[in-house]
Design an enzyme around this catalytic site. Structure first.
Site, PDB file in Angstrom:
ATOM      1  N   HIS A 375      30.924 -16.372  44.613  1.00  0.00           N
ATOM      2  CA  HIS A 375      31.484 -15.070  44.236  1.00  0.00           C
ATOM      3  C   HIS A 375      32.457 -15.116  43.070  1.00  0.00           C
ATOM      4  CE1 HIS A 375      30.019 -12.748  47.748  1.00  0.00           C
ATOM      5  NE2 HIS A 375      30.037 -13.940  48.312  1.00  0.00           N
ATOM      6  N   LYS A 566      41.452  -1.558  42.927  1.00  0.00           N
ATOM      7  CA  LYS A 566      40.897  -2.880  43.212  1.00  0.00           C
ATOM      8  C   LYS A 566      42.094  -3.796  43.413  1.00  0.00           C
ATOM      9  CE  LYS A 566      38.809  -2.640  39.143  1.00  0.00           C
ATOM     10  NZ  LYS A 566      37.476  -3.161  38.963  1.00  0.00           N
ATOM     11  N   ARG A 567      41.885  -5.049  43.867  1.00  0.00           N
ATOM     12  CA  ARG A 567      43.011  -5.967  43.959  1.00  0.00           C
ATOM     13  C   ARG A 567      43.704  -6.065  42.600  1.00  0.00           C
ATOM     14  NH1 ARG A 567      43.811  -8.816  48.970  1.00  0.00           N
ATOM     15  NH2 ARG A 567      45.348  -9.984  47.771  1.00  0.00           N
ATOM     16  N   LYS A 572      41.655  -8.655  35.977  1.00  0.00           N
ATOM     17  CA  LYS A 572      41.128  -7.295  36.097  1.00  0.00           C
ATOM     18  C   LYS A 572      41.820  -6.338  35.130  1.00  0.00           C
ATOM     19  CE  LYS A 572      40.061  -7.946  41.065  1.00  0.00           C
ATOM     20  NZ  LYS A 572      38.600  -7.750  41.202  1.00  0.00           N
ATOM     21  N   THR A 674      32.132  -4.236  42.858  1.00  0.00           N
ATOM     22  CA  THR A 674      31.331  -3.357  43.702  1.00  0.00           C
ATOM     23  C   THR A 674      31.935  -1.955  43.704  1.00  0.00           C
ATOM     24  OG1 THR A 674      32.546  -4.362  45.540  1.00  0.00           O
ATOM     25  CG2 THR A 674      30.266  -5.045  45.232  1.00  0.00           C
ATOM     26  N   LYS A 678      30.436   2.158  43.544  1.00  0.00           N
ATOM     27  CA  LYS A 678      30.868   3.281  44.396  1.00  0.00           C
ATOM     28  C   LYS A 678      31.306   4.467  43.538  1.00  0.00           C
ATOM     29  CE  LYS A 678      32.295  -0.304  47.574  1.00  0.00           C
ATOM     30  NZ  LYS A 678      33.424  -1.191  47.950  1.00  0.00           N
TER      31      LYS A 678
END
Ligand code: AZC
Length: 833
Positions: A375, A566-567, A572, A674, A678
């Site tokens: 992952h 998100k985290r 990110k 992911t 969504k």
């Protein structure tokens, strides 16, 4: 003829079936009975939680019927191969709503509850979600067990029943504070303990050899102590199919409640200490996402749940009359990252030590059973454990790893003679300094399939961290692009959109997401676009009210909701979005009358408690919000919100209300993502880099319907090789300079010029995630986003096309890929069985 007669004649009340009836009267009766016999309450004196429990038990009864039938049908059939999805995390989210959808009794339950004088939404909101995961990896596991049930793939999810899941996040003075997640405090109506299926797991001690009755040399493990695993099962219902699988989570307990030898010697404390030590194993989820822990307790958790699960699977296999060495014919194991990869060695231990299977046969069985999903490419997430820790906790498992490694390295030398670099890179043991067990290497040696989670990620895996393994075992590599379940993330989360879609193209799409293509023509239908817009507006109003309640900030539902949830992680790049916000703020300050598209920036996400930079980014977001939200010059055109405690429950309210989805990781760093899927399914447009599954989302929705910016993964690598100089970029971009200066001036920190220095210094002098390199491209792309927003018809046309083209990203498709490419398992129709 009988049926015809009864249709005409049925005047009397229908028969009530309290345990399995799906009609309103049966449901009402069942709720009332559960309320009294399980909670000791009447409808008139019930608390909301008692009512939630009674409704959930009513649903749980119905699930158990399906689970029972499914398992009977499966166990009656000797040729079924089952999937074992092993994961240290299952981020399940609330259960009541999805189960009502899967059973197709949402309307009936709504009416039943209403007739009893309550509202189903209020009852659903009472549920405390099982947050047994950190982020994407744990939520993916939850989507996959949903899809396996819906695709009628017989499967068990195996994991840990953490007493405390991911911490609850509160924000105090702009900083994250972590609170213990006591999710079990009001009871869990979805699980059943199965103490009769308990198994024991060994820890510590030493190993010894002996000759068995056939004079074979064998090994046995004399542990210091044993821990008992108690399974807790939660039914996992398929969507509008009769199949129901289950999730089996292990709780650790002391093997006996007293250690009598210690007790007899008068050391009562020691006896109780052993009990505490045993129970600690399943006490708490480690809150690090994408970071290896290196903690002893974490390794104990991993071995504990893997050993429990394999023993349980062997018991099931033997009950089918299988031979131990045929284990792979009964089971396909999917290892969700390396967290359960000790399974390779543990299965060998069980086969060789406990069932006396020959090593070579056992090795064939093990490799044919196990597959591994990677992952992440981030080096800090590759798990390795000190050899000493392994030797201390699970000595026999370490010996088996040494033996696996010895045999494997012989094979490597014969395939690549003289290539010592390869030998040391591929060895399961890292011997470059202090010795470590490399869990990814163990997984790659012992698994017949290895996969990445998006096309780009799989390619980069093959080029970078797993390159040696591709040369050795090219046939093992696959890609399976991630997916998400549309039942939870569209049908349940976004009823307005779901009903609109159903009115237009029917109701087959939640189980067959490619059907959404039929929506494409509606993108050009102005009346449809108007309905679509008004559904979105209603969702935004709901979220706006919640934002007001949770943060006190008032936001305008007709502004653009620009969302990044998100985290929190530097790769990110939440802080890239902050730089953009400050740039817009500066434009307003320089020209208060500037024509600017009103935006509400919404952030959400947890930071690992020990991750200093991530926590400082949260503080920065809140600090910028405090200034921007309260500056009269802004005239409410910009709002910045940090939505606290991002979890599945909150996510379900956020995705449906988003206009713009921020997917802005440094190219090459986000394995898949992911959340990106969504958002699109709920009609948000994406601004994103060519990273992870963004690449495939853009391919599906069309380049014109996706806001692309930024360096590619290859350009990022090139820039690094050629000596990337972030300060040079800063020197040559005035807007960027002004943004950074504004942070450093203390404007967002009450004059404190040091608070955010760690962030700005890192950007100017190191910038490992290349924010400086992408800044001007990001700003330009955001300007295009704003221009597009002004054309409402065009924006909604694009958004509708996004929804229509998301079929590929249903987790049903991902599961079909796993079945065909990796597990070689077919759907098992229990009605035909
Ligand atoms: C995540 C990846 O970061 C994300 O890109 C991916 O979509 C998701 O897995 C599912 O594949 N990785 C993790 O969450 N990793 C850990 C250790 O938590």
């Amino acid at each position: 003829s009988n049926a015809n007669n009864s249709k005409v004649k049925r005047a009397s009340a229908p028969t009530i079936d309290v345990r399995s009836g799906m009609d309103v009267e049966s449901l009402k009766q069942a709720i009332t009975e559960h309320l009294f016999y399980q909670q000791g309450r009447n409808i008139v004196n019930t608390s909301l939680n008692d009512l939630y429990m009674a409704v959930s038990h009513t649903v749980h009864d119905r699930l158990l019927q399906h689970e029972h039938k499914t398992m009977n049908a499966v166990f009656d059939n000797n040729n079924v191969r089952l999937v074992s999805y092993m994961s240290a995390e299952f981020l399940m989210g609330p259960q009541l709503g999805v189960n009502l959808i899967d059973l197709n009794i949402m309307a009936e339950m709504e009416q039943a509850v209403q007739e009893l004088g309550f509202s189903l939404n209020t009852i659903m909101a009472q549920e405390e979600e099982p947050g047994l995961g950190n982020g994407g990896l744990g939520r993916l596991a939850a989507c996959y067990i949903d899809s396996m049930a819906s695709q009628q793939i017989p499967a068990i999810g195996y994991g840990i029943r953490y007493e405390f899941g991911i911490f609850d996040q509160v924000i105090r003075d702009g900083w994250q504070v972590e609170i213990t997640d006591k999710w079990l405090r009001n009871g869990n109506p979805w699980e059943s303990a199965r103490p009769e299926l308990a198994v024991n797991v060994k820890f510590g001690g030493h190993t010894e050899s002996y000759l068995d009755s056939n004079e074979y040399l064998r090994y046995r493990w004399k542990p210091d102590y044993m821990v008992t695993g108690i399974p807790y099962d939660t039914p996992i219902m398929g969507y509008k199919v009769p199949s129901c699988n289950f999730l089996r989570l292990w709780k650790s307990e002391a093997e006996e409640s007293f250690d009598f030898s210690s007790f007899n010697q008068g050391d009562y404390y020691k006896a109780v200490e052993y009990k505490v030590k045993s129970e600690n194993i399943s006490k708490v989820l480690y809150p690090n996402d994408e970071m290896l822990g290196g903690k002893k307790l974490r390794l104990k958790q991993q071995y504990f749940f893997v050993s429990c699960s394999l023993q349980d699977m062997m018991n099931i296999h033997l009950r089918f009359d299988g031979k131990p060495q045929d284990f792979h014919k009964r089971w396909a194991i999917q290892l969700n990252d390396t967290h359960p990869s000790v399974a390779v060695a543990e299965l060998m231990r069980i086969l060789v030590d406990e069932y006396h299977v020959d090593w070579d046969v056992a090795w064939h069985t093990t490799c044919s059973t196990c597959s591994y999903t990677n992952h992440t490419l981030l080096p800090e997430a590759l798990e390795k454990w000190p050899v000493g820790l392994f030797a201390y906790l699970i000595p026999r498992v370490l010996e088996i790893i040494f033996e696996i490694n010895y045999r494997f390295l012989k094979e490597v030398s014969s395939r690549f003679p003289g290539d010592n670099g390869k030998l040391s890179r591929m060895s399961i043991i890292d011997e470059s300094g202090e010795k470590f067990v490399r869990m990814a290497n163990l997984a790659c040696v012992g698994c017949c399939a290895i996969n990445g989670v998006a096309e780009l990620h799989t390619e980069l895996l093959k080029q970078q961290i797993l390159h040696d393994w591709v040369e050795m075992f090219p046939e093992r590599f696959h890609n399976v692009t991630n997916g998400v379940t549309p039942r939870r993330f569209v049908v349940l989360s976004n009823p307005g959109l779901s009903n609109l879609i159903i009115e237009s193209i029917g109701d087959k799409w939640p189980g067959k997401l490619d059907e959404l293509r039929k929506l494409e023509p509606f993108a050009d239908d102005a009346a449809f676009r108007e309905k679509f817009r008004s559904v979105k507006l209603e969702n935004k109003k709901i979220l706006a009210a919640l934002i007001k309640e949770r943060t006190g900030v008032v936001v305008n539902p007709s502004s653009m909701f620009d969302v990044q949830v998100k985290r929190i992680h530097e790769y990110k790049r939440q802080h890239l979005s902050v730089l953009h916000i400050i740039a817009l703020y500066l434009r307003i300050k320089q020209n208060p009358d500037i024509d600017i598209v009103p935006r509400t920036f919404i952030f959400g996400g947890k930071a690992a408690p020990g991750y200093f930079s991530a926590k400082l980014i949260i503080k920065l977001i809140n600090s910028v919000g405090d200034v921007v939200n309260n500056d009269p010059d802004v005239k409410d055109r910009l709002k910045v919100v940090f939505f606290p405690d991002f979890n599945v429950t909150n996510a379900q309210l956020i995705y449906p209300a988003a206009d713009l989805s921020e997917q802005i990781s440094t190219a090459g760093k986000e394995a898949s993502g992911t959340g990106n899927m969504k958002f699109s399914m709920n009609g948000a447009l994406t601004i994103g880099t060519l990273d992870g599954a963004n690449v495939e989302i853009r391919e599906e929705v069309g380049n014109d319907n996706f806001f692309l910016f930024g360096l590619t993964a290859a350009q990022v690598e090139d820039a690094k090789r050629n000596g990337y100089n972030p300060h040079f970029i800063y020197d040559n971009n005035e807007e960027l300079r002004n943004v950074i200066s504004m942070i450093n001036s203390g404007r967002f920190s009450n004059g404190d010029t040091n608070l955010f220095k760690p962030i700005t210094d890192n950007l100017l002098w190191h910038d490992p995630f290349m924010l400086m390199a992408d800044f001007s491209l990001y700003i330009a792309c955001q300007d295009l986003v704003a221009e597009t927003w002004k054309n409402t018809a065009e924006w909604n046309r694009m958004a509708i096309l996004n929804v229509a083209r998301m079929g590929k990203f249903s987790s049903d498709r991902s599961i079909q890929d796993y079945c065909e490419k990796i597990w070689k398992v077919k759907p098992f129709n229990i009605r035909k069985a």
